[in-house]
Design a protein around this motif. Structure first.
Motif, PDB file in Angstrom:
ATOM      1  N   PHE A 102     141.546 -74.468  84.888  1.00 39.67           N
ATOM      2  CA  PHE A 102     141.282 -73.069  85.172  1.00 39.67           C
ATOM      3  C   PHE A 102     141.870 -72.149  84.113  1.00 39.67           C
ATOM      4  CE2 PHE A 102     140.257 -75.090  89.069  1.00 39.67           C
ATOM      5  CZ  PHE A 102     139.026 -74.509  89.308  1.00 39.67           C
ATOM      6  N   ASP A 103     142.278 -72.747  82.975  1.00 36.47           N
ATOM      7  CA  ASP A 103     142.700 -71.917  81.855  1.00 36.47           C
ATOM      8  C   ASP A 103     141.555 -71.029  81.393  1.00 36.47           C
ATOM      9  OD1 ASP A 103     145.142 -72.957  81.993  1.00 36.47           O
ATOM     10  OD2 ASP A 103     144.967 -74.274  80.259  1.00 36.47           O
ATOM     11  N   ASN A 104     140.322 -71.552  81.544  1.00 38.73           N
ATOM     12  CA  ASN A 104     139.166 -70.747  81.152  1.00 38.73           C
ATOM     13  C   ASN A 104     139.122 -69.464  81.964  1.00 38.73           C
ATOM     14  OD1 ASN A 104     138.474 -72.808  79.474  1.00 38.73           O
ATOM     15  ND2 ASN A 104     137.058 -73.753  80.917  1.00 38.73           N
ATOM     16  N   TYR A 105     139.365 -69.596  83.267  1.00 43.82           N
ATOM     17  CA  TYR A 105     139.364 -68.410  84.122  1.00 43.82           C
ATOM     18  C   TYR A 105     140.543 -67.501  83.793  1.00 43.82           C
ATOM     19  CZ  TYR A 105     135.669 -70.432  86.855  1.00 43.82           C
ATOM     20  OH  TYR A 105     134.470 -70.944  87.240  1.00 43.82           O
ATOM     21  N   LYS A 106     141.666 -68.137  83.473  1.00 45.58           N
ATOM     22  CA  LYS A 106     142.827 -67.339  83.087  1.00 45.58           C
ATOM     23  C   LYS A 106     142.492 -66.513  81.854  1.00 45.58           C
ATOM     24  CE  LYS A 106     147.027 -69.585  84.613  1.00 45.58           C
ATOM     25  NZ  LYS A 106     148.250 -70.235  84.137  1.00 45.58           N
ATOM     26  N   TYR A 107     141.775 -67.162  80.912  1.00 46.74           N
ATOM     27  CA  TYR A 107     141.415 -66.474  79.676  1.00 46.74           C
ATOM     28  C   TYR A 107     140.507 -65.287  79.992  1.00 46.74           C
ATOM     29  CZ  TYR A 107     139.673 -65.869  74.927  1.00 46.74           C
ATOM     30  OH  TYR A 107     139.332 -65.344  73.717  1.00 46.74           O
ATOM     31  N   VAL A 108     139.546 -65.519  80.876  1.00 47.35           N
ATOM     32  CA  VAL A 108     138.654 -64.431  81.287  1.00 47.35           C
ATOM     33  C   VAL A 108     139.471 -63.318  81.937  1.00 47.35           C
ATOM     34  CG1 VAL A 108     136.814 -63.805  82.902  1.00 47.35           C
ATOM     35  CG2 VAL A 108     136.622 -65.876  81.548  1.00 47.35           C
ATOM     36  N   ASN A 109     140.423 -63.709  82.764  1.00 51.61           N
ATOM     37  CA  ASN A 109     141.220 -62.707  83.464  1.00 51.61           C
ATOM     38  C   ASN A 109     142.072 -61.882  82.510  1.00 51.61           C
ATOM     39  OD1 ASN A 109     140.238 -63.284  85.936  1.00 51.61           O
ATOM     40  ND2 ASN A 109     141.839 -64.756  86.450  1.00 51.61           N
ATOM     41  N   ILE A 110     142.624 -62.515  81.495  1.00 54.51           N
ATOM     42  CA  ILE A 110     143.483 -61.764  80.583  1.00 54.51           C
ATOM     43  C   ILE A 110     142.641 -60.807  79.750  1.00 54.51           C
ATOM     44  CG2 ILE A 110     143.693 -63.168  78.464  1.00 54.51           C
ATOM     45  CD1 ILE A 110     146.882 -62.622  79.784  1.00 54.51           C
ATOM     46  N   ILE A 111     141.424 -61.208  79.421  1.00 53.33           N
ATOM     47  CA  ILE A 111     140.524 -60.298  78.704  1.00 53.33           C
ATOM     48  C   ILE A 111     140.162 -59.117  79.619  1.00 53.33           C
ATOM     49  CG2 ILE A 111     138.180 -60.069  77.767  1.00 53.33           C
ATOM     50  CD1 ILE A 111     138.468 -62.864  76.654  1.00 53.33           C
ATOM     51  N   GLY A 112     139.897 -59.424  80.886  1.00 53.37           N
ATOM     52  CA  GLY A 112     139.595 -58.362  81.854  1.00 53.37           C
ATOM     53  C   GLY A 112     140.767 -57.398  81.984  1.00 53.37           C
ATOM     54  N   TYR A 113     141.964 -57.958  82.009  1.00 56.07           N
ATOM     55  CA  TYR A 113     143.185 -57.135  82.105  1.00 56.07           C
ATOM     56  C   TYR A 113     143.284 -56.194  80.906  1.00 56.07           C
ATOM     57  CZ  TYR A 113     148.187 -56.069  81.664  1.00 56.07           C
ATOM     58  OH  TYR A 113     149.395 -55.437  81.500  1.00 56.07           O
ATOM     59  N   GLU A 114     143.101 -56.764  79.715  1.00 61.16           N
ATOM     60  CA  GLU A 114     143.250 -55.965  78.492  1.00 61.16           C
ATOM     61  C   GLU A 114     142.187 -54.866  78.405  1.00 61.16           C
ATOM     62  OE1 GLU A 114     145.140 -58.828  75.134  1.00 61.16           O
ATOM     63  OE2 GLU A 114     143.186 -59.414  75.878  1.00 61.16           O
ATOM     64  N   THR A 115     140.951 -55.229  78.713  1.00 58.89           N
ATOM     65  CA  THR A 115     139.867 -54.238  78.680  1.00 58.89           C
ATOM     66  C   THR A 115     140.181 -53.094  79.630  1.00 58.89           C
ATOM     67  OG1 THR A 115     138.365 -56.087  78.372  1.00 58.89           O
ATOM     68  CG2 THR A 115     137.365 -53.981  78.874  1.00 58.89           C
ATOM     69  N   ASN A 116     140.604 -53.477  80.829  1.00 63.53           N
ATOM     70  CA  ASN A 116     140.900 -52.505  81.869  1.00 63.53           C
ATOM     71  C   ASN A 116     142.043 -51.579  81.451  1.00 63.53           C
ATOM     72  OD1 ASN A 116     141.663 -52.855  85.454  1.00 63.53           O
ATOM     73  ND2 ASN A 116     141.015 -51.107  84.275  1.00 63.53           N
ATOM     74  N   VAL A 117     143.126 -52.168  80.970  1.00 57.51           N
ATOM     75  CA  VAL A 117     144.312 -51.372  80.600  1.00 57.51           C
ATOM     76  C   VAL A 117     143.992 -50.419  79.446  1.00 57.51           C
ATOM     77  CG1 VAL A 117     146.603 -51.554  79.534  1.00 57.51           C
ATOM     78  CG2 VAL A 117     146.048 -52.965  81.504  1.00 57.51           C
ATOM     79  N   LEU A 118     143.319 -50.930  78.419  1.00 61.19           N
ATOM     80  CA  LEU A 118     143.014 -50.078  77.263  1.00 61.19           C
ATOM     81  C   LEU A 118     142.067 -48.936  77.649  1.00 61.19           C
ATOM     82  CD1 LEU A 118     142.665 -52.745  74.415  1.00 61.19           C
ATOM     83  CD2 LEU A 118     144.372 -50.932  74.554  1.00 61.19           C
ATOM     84  N   THR A 119     141.077 -49.255  78.473  1.00 57.69           N
ATOM     85  CA  THR A 119     140.129 -48.217  78.905  1.00 57.69           C
ATOM     86  C   THR A 119     140.854 -47.129  79.692  1.00 57.69           C
ATOM     87  OG1 THR A 119     138.414 -49.884  79.093  1.00 57.69           O
ATOM     88  CG2 THR A 119     137.978 -47.800  80.176  1.00 57.69           C
ATOM     89  N   VAL A 120     141.692 -47.558  80.626  1.00 59.54           N
ATOM     90  CA  VAL A 120     142.395 -46.588  81.475  1.00 59.54           C
ATOM     91  C   VAL A 120     143.392 -45.760  80.655  1.00 59.54           C
ATOM     92  CG1 VAL A 120     144.107 -46.445  83.329  1.00 59.54           C
ATOM     93  CG2 VAL A 120     142.053 -47.797  83.648  1.00 59.54           C
ATOM     94  N   LEU A 121     144.058 -46.415  79.707  1.00 61.93           N
ATOM     95  CA  LEU A 121     145.008 -45.673  78.857  1.00 61.93           C
ATOM     96  C   LEU A 121     144.292 -44.586  78.074  1.00 61.93           C
ATOM     97  CD1 LEU A 121     147.316 -48.504  77.437  1.00 61.93           C
ATOM     98  CD2 LEU A 121     148.028 -46.563  78.821  1.00 61.93           C
ATOM     99  N   GLU A 122     143.097 -44.909  77.591  1.00 57.36           N
ATOM    100  CA  GLU A 122     142.373 -43.908  76.817  1.00 57.36           C
ATOM    101  C   GLU A 122     141.811 -42.816  77.724  1.00 57.36           C
ATOM    102  OE1 GLU A 122     138.830 -45.117  74.831  1.00 57.36           O
ATOM    103  OE2 GLU A 122     138.608 -43.136  73.904  1.00 57.36           O
ATOM    104  N   LYS A 123     141.151 -43.227  78.792  1.00 49.82           N
ATOM    105  CA  LYS A 123     140.452 -42.238  79.615  1.00 49.82           C
ATOM    106  C   LYS A 123     141.399 -41.390  80.461  1.00 49.82           C
ATOM    107  CE  LYS A 123     136.044 -44.600  79.577  1.00 49.82           C
ATOM    108  NZ  LYS A 123     135.397 -43.762  78.569  1.00 49.82           N
ATOM    109  N   SER A 124     142.619 -41.878  80.659  1.00 50.76           N
ATOM    110  CA  SER A 124     143.580 -41.063  81.405  1.00 50.76           C
ATOM    111  C   SER A 124     144.376 -40.161  80.473  1.00 50.76           C
ATOM    112  CB  SER A 124     144.550 -41.974  82.157  1.00 50.76           C
ATOM    113  OG  SER A 124     145.304 -42.720  81.225  1.00 50.76           O
ATOM    114  N   ASN A 125     144.028 -40.218  79.184  1.00 50.79           N
ATOM    115  CA  ASN A 125     144.677 -39.377  78.164  1.00 50.79           C
ATOM    116  C   ASN A 125     146.140 -39.755  77.905  1.00 50.79           C
ATOM    117  OD1 ASN A 125     142.335 -37.926  77.838  1.00 50.79           O
ATOM    118  ND2 ASN A 125     142.897 -36.424  79.408  1.00 50.79           N
ATOM    119  N   LEU A 126     146.538 -40.951  78.282  1.00 51.05           N
ATOM    120  CA  LEU A 126     147.932 -41.343  78.027  1.00 51.05           C
ATOM    121  C   LEU A 126     148.199 -41.568  76.540  1.00 51.05           C
ATOM    122  CD1 LEU A 126     149.068 -43.688  80.958  1.00 51.05           C
ATOM    123  CD2 LEU A 126     149.494 -41.276  80.599  1.00 51.05           C
TER     124      LEU A 126
END
Lengths: 165, 134
Positions: B35-59
């Motif tokens: 399930f490392d494959n899923y972990k990899y997908v999850n970490i990419i999802g985490y990064e996409t989410n965090v970067l998007t929110v950081l930008e769109k929340s004006n942080l």
């Protein structure tokens, strides 16, 4: 009186029987382990795929039709709560929370019909803003993740749990 | 009397060896699908989410404007407990402006990197997010 042992009693034959039985036992054990691994892998793959599809639609789409929040549940194809990537549409969010009373029907719409779902929305200081779904038992194996959204210009966290019924 | 085929010792030994080989190979094959494959997908999802929110929340803008990373740090520390992250922001000349790492996190050998560019005051900036499992 016999002068030679029969084939059944030869050491070589007994040895071969032991090996034969070992092979049978190994085969049965391996078959059982393999089947178990395949079933578990399939089950995990299935729930992970459903979960990831759900996350994509729920967190990244407006749902379909885009004005689903004003429609009857029967007319809704899919449910998404954002107006843009991770920016929550307030009307969609409130409507989604409101649909908790139609838990089973909504799960079908979001592609998690076979599974259970529980979402808690919190602010960054851990104040609960909203809950959706049914509370999971502690001893159930769950898939857990968090997604971060912008709601009313603030960052909020959605704790999402999915598990097999 | 000659032995029958089925009780021939070398055939049974060959069978045993075959099964052992099959067992070893199948273990190897199944271990590939962890399930490392899923972990990899999850970490990419985490990064996409965090970067998007950081930008769109004006942080990001808040950090550049007020020269403080407190709000970014507060958000990163609040994110998933199983994931560590380090955010670095560079200007268009590749100068490092600031770095924020989640508390109680040490960088490991296995991590994923994601970049996101953004514009602030007509200047180009690059945010680099490194994330890994604790």
């Amino acid at each position: 009186m016999l002068t030679h042992k029969g084939q059944f009693f030869t050491l070589e034959y007994l040895f071969s029987v032991i090996i034969f039985l070992a092979v049978i036992v190994l085969f049965i054990g391996l078959n059982s382990t393999t089947s178990s691994i395949i079933n578990t892998t399939d089950s995990h793959k299935s729930i992970h795929n459903s979960f990831n599809n759900f996350l994509d639609i729920f967190c990244l789409s407006k749902g379909f039709p885009e004005n689903w929040e004003y429609l009857d549940l029967n007319s809704i194809e899919s449910i998404g709560i954002v107006k843009n990537n991770y920016i929550i549409d307030q009307n969609k969010y409130l409507k989604f929370l409101d649909l908790n009373s139609q838990y089973e029907e909504v799960k079908e719409k979001i592609g998690l019909g076979k599974y259970e779902l529980y979402i808690v929305f919190k602010d960054l200081d851990n104040h609960v803003l909203g809950k959706w779904g049914i509370v999971p038992d502690n001893n159930v194996e769950k898939i857990k993740t968090e997604r971060y959204f912008i709601y009313d210009n603030n960052i909020i966290v959605a704790n999402i749990r999915v598990w097999q019924r | 009397m000659k032995k029958g085929f089925i009780v021939l010792l070398d055939v049974l030994v060959a069978l045993l060896v075959s099964f052992l080989l099959f067992a070893i190979i199948s273990q190897y094959v199944f271990n590939v699908y962890t399930f490392d494959n899923y972990k990899y997908v999850n970490i990419i999802g985490y990064e996409t989410n965090v970067l998007t929110v950081l930008e769109k929340s004006n942080l990001f803008y808040d950090a550049l404007e007020n020269n403080t990373t407190n709000n970014i740090r507060h958000f990163l520390n609040r994110t998933n407990k199983n994931v560590c992250a380090e955010l670095t922001v560079y200007d268009s000349s590749d100068n490092l402006l600031f770095t924020v790492r989640k508390q109680n996190c040490q960088l490991t050998d296995s991590y994923n990197v994601m970049y996101r560019s953004f514009i602030y005051n007509n200047n180009f900036y690059l945010a680099k997010l490194v994330a890994w499992y604790k």
